[in-house]
Design a protein around this motif. Structure first.
Motif, mmCIF file in Angstrom:
data_model
loop_
_atom_site.group_PDB
_atom_site.id
_atom_site.type_symbol
_atom_site.label_atom_id
_atom_site.label_comp_id
_atom_site.label_asym_id
_atom_site.label_seq_id
_atom_site.Cartn_x
_atom_site.Cartn_y
_atom_site.Cartn_z
ATOM 1 N N PHE A 128 0.830 -1.209 0.000
ATOM 2 C CA PHE A 128 0.000 0.000 0.000
ATOM 3 C C PHE A 128 0.862 1.254 0.000
ATOM 4 O O PHE A 128 2.077 1.197 0.216
ATOM 5 C CB PHE A 128 -0.939 0.020 1.216
ATOM 6 N N ILE A 129 0.211 2.357 -0.251
ATOM 7 C CA ILE A 129 0.840 3.677 -0.156
ATOM 8 C C ILE A 129 0.066 4.442 0.915
ATOM 9 O O ILE A 129 -1.160 4.516 0.855
ATOM 10 C CB ILE A 129 0.743 4.460 -1.476
ATOM 11 N N ILE A 130 0.789 4.947 1.886
ATOM 12 C CA ILE A 130 0.143 5.741 2.921
ATOM 13 C C ILE A 130 0.927 7.045 3.068
ATOM 14 O O ILE A 130 2.130 7.035 3.278
ATOM 15 C CB ILE A 130 0.040 4.965 4.247
ATOM 16 N N ALA A 131 0.234 8.143 2.921
ATOM 17 C CA ALA A 131 0.890 9.442 2.782
ATOM 18 C C ALA A 131 1.592 9.905 4.056
ATOM 19 O O ALA A 131 1.154 9.636 5.171
ATOM 20 C CB ALA A 131 -0.129 10.490 2.362
ATOM 21 N N LEU A 132 2.700 10.605 3.864
ATOM 22 C CA LEU A 132 3.365 11.365 4.916
ATOM 23 C C LEU A 132 2.913 12.810 4.718
ATOM 24 O O LEU A 132 3.266 13.450 3.721
ATOM 25 C CB LEU A 132 4.880 11.231 4.797
ATOM 26 N N ASN A 133 2.102 13.316 5.640
ATOM 27 C CA ASN A 133 1.525 14.656 5.501
ATOM 28 C C ASN A 133 2.105 15.615 6.529
ATOM 29 O O ASN A 133 2.711 15.210 7.517
ATOM 30 C CB ASN A 133 0.002 14.607 5.664
ATOM 31 N N LEU A 134 1.870 16.903 6.280
ATOM 32 C CA LEU A 134 2.310 17.955 7.210
ATOM 33 C C LEU A 134 1.115 18.377 8.068
ATOM 34 O O LEU A 134 0.075 18.786 7.540
ATOM 35 C CB LEU A 134 2.851 19.159 6.439
ATOM 36 N N ARG A 266 -2.726 -13.130 -1.800
ATOM 37 C CA ARG A 266 -3.945 -12.803 -1.047
ATOM 38 C C ARG A 266 -3.968 -11.343 -0.632
ATOM 39 O O ARG A 266 -5.037 -10.707 -0.626
ATOM 40 C CB ARG A 266 -4.060 -13.709 0.183
ATOM 41 N N PHE A 267 -2.806 -10.779 -0.308
ATOM 42 C CA PHE A 267 -2.790 -9.353 0.044
ATOM 43 C C PHE A 267 -3.163 -8.516 -1.169
ATOM 44 O O PHE A 267 -3.985 -7.598 -1.071
ATOM 45 C CB PHE A 267 -1.415 -8.930 0.574
ATOM 46 N N LYS A 274 -10.767 -3.237 -1.549
ATOM 47 C CA LYS A 274 -12.077 -2.768 -1.077
ATOM 48 C C LYS A 274 -12.003 -2.329 0.377
ATOM 49 O O LYS A 274 -12.672 -1.369 0.779
ATOM 50 C CB LYS A 274 -13.115 -3.876 -1.259
ATOM 51 N N LEU A 275 -11.201 -3.031 1.186
ATOM 52 C CA LEU A 275 -11.011 -2.643 2.586
ATOM 53 C C LEU A 275 -10.374 -1.265 2.674
ATOM 54 O O LEU A 275 -10.803 -0.410 3.460
ATOM 55 C CB LEU A 275 -10.145 -3.683 3.301
ATOM 56 N N PHE A 276 -9.340 -1.021 1.867
ATOM 57 C CA PHE A 276 -8.699 0.298 1.844
ATOM 58 C C PHE A 276 -9.725 1.387 1.523
ATOM 59 O O PHE A 276 -9.772 2.442 2.165
ATOM 60 C CB PHE A 276 -7.591 0.338 0.787
ATOM 61 N N TYR A 280 -10.723 3.644 4.757
ATOM 62 C CA TYR A 280 -9.767 4.747 4.830
ATOM 63 C C TYR A 280 -9.998 5.825 3.780
ATOM 64 O O TYR A 280 -9.175 6.724 3.610
ATOM 65 C CB TYR A 280 -8.336 4.201 4.736
ATOM 66 N N ASN A 281 -11.123 5.748 3.098
ATOM 67 C CA ASN A 281 -11.549 6.805 2.181
ATOM 68 C C ASN A 281 -10.459 7.251 1.208
ATOM 69 O O ASN A 281 -10.304 8.436 0.918
ATOM 70 C CB ASN A 281 -12.042 8.026 2.973
ATOM 71 N N GLY A 282 -9.696 6.301 0.706
ATOM 72 C CA GLY A 282 -8.665 6.633 -0.264
ATOM 73 C C GLY A 282 -7.351 7.087 0.345
ATOM 74 O O GLY A 282 -6.383 7.314 -0.380
ATOM 75 N N TYR A 283 -7.292 7.232 1.674
ATOM 76 C CA TYR A 283 -6.052 7.663 2.315
ATOM 77 C C TYR A 283 -4.987 6.586 2.185
ATOM 78 O O TYR A 283 -3.817 6.877 2.052
ATOM 79 C CB TYR A 283 -6.333 7.968 3.787
#
Length: 294
Positions: A128-134, A266-267, A274-276, A280-283
């Motif tokens: 997955f990609i999960i953002a690093l935000n400020l 499987r991942f 669909k779980l993402f 997490y609304n696209g986050y």
């Protein structure tokens, strides 16, 4: 035979017996451990294999629990092991205390392997990609940041470089054209505001938000701390390559084993995607099918 000679013989026999017992016990322990773990290529519901996966955030377990339930039916028993820092999971993997880790992106994996001299930790597949935000508890906009403000960024090389790219994208700094894909503080060419960068352990930054004007917080720690990603004053949206795509990491000797390949398969499924999207609304984005914009 005198008493002293007899005593010496008894001592030798006792020590020899102790040594034999010790060797047998160690051999038994090692074989028992191997038997308990099972065979990554030969397993079934009747003869399961145990796979230990290292994680660094509680919410990562939400991704893995449906996979854990599904694969248990096939004979893959997944144990999720939590760590409080990024280095320890890879150390445990290198020492064969884990089968996989699923906590880091490619850039971090490359950096930690270079620093530690590890040569056999490899990516088995993207997750997955999960953002690093400020984020900021003081300001609502990057424009409010002023001279003298302190901004916290991760102190490890890969996430620190990622944070510098974020600050550059937000217009707070400019980076040297020669900075490369993983810039360092010395690569800052200019400051739009005379900010002070405070380097901290990535896991501690979310809890330090009251002590700094703003902070670049890794998404896993932001979510663990209950921070709403919508409150970020600057969002990470640009990805030039897969450097910050998280990955399942494994020792090379286990890369092509049946169990590891099945876990990756499987991942990287519609169920996970669909779980993402639902939770997490696209986050959190699926990395395995991410399309780079031209």
């Amino acid at each position: 035979m005198n008493i002293q000679t007899l005593r010496k013989k008894i001592i030798v026999l006792v020590l020899a017996a102790a040594l034999v017992f010790s060797l047998c016990a160690c051999g038994s322990s090692a074989s028992d451990a191997a038997a308990a773990a099972g065979d990554l290529d030969n397993y079934s519901p009747e003869n399961p294999v145990t796979v230990k996966i290292g994680l660094t955030a509680a919410f990562y377990e939400d991704f893995w629990k449906p996979i854990q339930a599904d694969l248990a039916k096939e004979g893959i028993n997944i144990e999720l092991v939590q760590f409080s820092d990024y280095v320890s999971p890879d150390e445990a993997l290198e020492n064969d205390e884990l089968t996989l880790t699923a906590h880091q992106h490619h850039a971090y994996l490359k950096t930690i392997c270079e620093e530690q001299g590890w040569t056999d930790l490899v990516s088995a597949g993207d997750t997955f990609i999960i953002a690093l935000n400020l984020y900021s508890n003081q300001y609502k906009s990057v424009d409010e940041i002023k001279d003298g403000d302190r901004i916290a960024i991760p102190n490890d090389a890969s996430n620190g470089g990622r944070a510098l790219k974020l600050l550059a994208d937000a217009g707070l700094i400019t980076l040297s054209p020669d900075a490369g894909t993983n810039p360092e503080i010395k690569d800052i060419a200019s400051y739009a505001k005379q900010i002070e960068l405070v380097e901290m352990n990535a896991s501690d930054i979310a809890s330090a938000l009251d002590d700094v004007a703003a902070a670049a917080v890794n998404g896993n720690y932001a979510l663990d701390a209950g921070i709403d990603p919508d409150t970020a004053i600057w969002h990470e949206t640009k990805f030039d390559d897969d450097s910050y795509f998280c990955t399942i990491t494994v020792r090379e000797k286990n890369l092509n084993t049946k169990a590891v390949q099945r876990i990756v398969e499987r991942f990287q499924s519609d169920e996970t995607k669909k779980l993402f999207e639902s939770e997490y609304n696209g986050y959190v984005l699926s990395a395995w099918d991410y399309t780079f914009s031209s």
